[in-house]
Enzyme design. Structure first.
Site, short mmCIF file in Angstrom:
data_model
loop_
_atom_site.label_atom_id
_atom_site.label_comp_id
_atom_site.label_asym_id
_atom_site.label_seq_id
_atom_site.Cartn_x
_atom_site.Cartn_y
_atom_site.Cartn_z
N GLU A 78 -2.12 1.49 5.52
CA GLU A 78 -1.43 0.08 5.55
C GLU A 78 -0.65 -0.02 4.78
OE1 GLU A 78 -0.24 -3.47 8.76
OE2 GLU A 78 -2.57 -3.26 8.07
N ASP A 97 -6.60 0.53 8.29
CA ASP A 97 -6.21 -0.89 7.98
C ASP A 97 -7.89 -1.68 7.32
OD1 ASP A 97 -5.05 -3.92 8.46
OD2 ASP A 97 -4.33 -2.53 10.94
N ASP A 100 -6.67 -5.72 9.98
CA ASP A 100 -6.00 -5.65 11.26
C ASP A 100 -6.51 -7.04 11.78
OD1 ASP A 100 -4.69 -4.75 13.13
OD2 ASP A 100 -6.06 -4.67 14.36
N ASP A 242 -3.02 0.92 13.32
CA ASP A 242 -3.75 -0.59 14.14
C ASP A 242 -4.65 0.90 15.39
OD1 ASP A 242 -3.01 -2.11 13.15
OD2 ASP A 242 -0.50 -1.14 13.71
#
Length: 301
Positions: A78, A97, A100, A242
């Protein structure tokens, strides 16, 4: 390290072990930073899309471990990808990620997680979601079911998980996230769908602020469905890091995902799109998707 193919059973077990070790490393860093007020270092797609030094530090930890163990594999992270559109090939690929639910983390709401997935030929084969504050690891390997692992008193216990049997909106608890879209079209769409679902008599609606936890909670039956609408054109909505792990978790737990760009279709979630939908049963999914389709259509007239 196993020398078999990148999608063999023994290799996937090894990949799971590495992914679990990586999320535990990142989770320890998140817990260490929890007692300190995190400073927002940057934004990505907009002022609501936050980045902290902890995000960057956790991603670096995970990427370094993955590069050490799998130097030939691709990595989509990310913080390194940012708001740019990424490419997913048939090559073995990891998605990361590091936090998150960064907004939750910044505001000290205990709803954040580390997400890692392993993908080969555009199919998710390993998915791990770790909530470091609850010390819960949700994990799945293709064809081996979904599991929840707890840490208690220095030991860890793991058990299979399954989605709920809820098949109608009035019996459901549904998470629907507005994401980062604050323009009039995005707000109107979100409010219209939320209103329609409330008018269907939904048991309740939740906004967790974490796609990873939304999907993990559907997989273990805490939620019955979860979704977030978005698009590349509008530069809003979740991305592959995600929801890739969650797609596998939900599927292996007996649930389903759908592609929100084509509501009246049974196509599963598309890893290259910017929308996310998952539900425990096909009956519940159909009711919610019909509602979304009808009310998004109304807002576009």
């Amino acid at each position: 390290m196993p020398t078999e193919d990148n999608d063999s059973s023994s290799f996937l077990d090894h990949a799971l072990d590495v992914a679990q070790g990586a999320v535990l490393l990142a989770g320890a860093k998140i817990r260490e930073a929890w007692s300190q007020r995190s400073e927002v270092k940057a934004t990505k797609s907009g002022l609501t899309d936050l980045v902290t030094e902890t995000d960057r530090g956790c991603e670096e930890l995970v990427m370094n471990l993955l590069r050490q163990k799998f130097p030939q594999h691709q990595i989509i992270g990310e913080e390194t990808s940012g708001s740019d559109k990424y490419e997913l090939t048939d090559e073995p690929t990891w998605t990361i990620d590091p936090i998150d639910g960064t907004t939750n983390f910044v505001h000290r709401l205990a709803l954040s997680c580390v997400i890692i997935s392993y993908i080969v030929k555009k199919e998710v084969l390993v998915g791990v979601v770790y909530d470091p504050l609850a010390d819960e690891i949700f994990w799945a390997v293709k064809g081996k079911g979904a599991h929840l692992e707890h840490g208690f008193d220095g030991g860890r216990t793991s058990a299979p998980i399954h989605v709920s049997a809820t098949d109608t909106i009035p019996q459901a608890v549904i998470s629907m996230d507005p994401g980062y879209g604050r323009d009039s079209v995005a707000v109107q769409r979100y409010c219209a769908v939320q209103s329609a679902i409330l008018l269907q008599g939904v048991r309740n609606i939740r906004v967790l602020g974490s796609t990873g936890l939304n999907m993990a909670y559907v997989a273990c039956g805490r939620l019955d469905a979860a979704f977030e609408e978005g698009s590349w054109e509008g530069n809003r909505g979740p991305k592959i890091w995600d929801f890739a792990a969650g797609k596998l978790l939900v599927s292996e737990a007996g649930g389903l995902t759908r592609d929100l760009t084509v509501c009246q279709d049974d196509r599963p979630l598309d890893l290259m799109q910017r929308s996310c939908f998952c539900a425990s049963t096909s009956g519940l999914a159909s009711e919610i998707l019909d509602t979304i389709d009808q009310d998004i259509g109304k807002t576009e007239k």
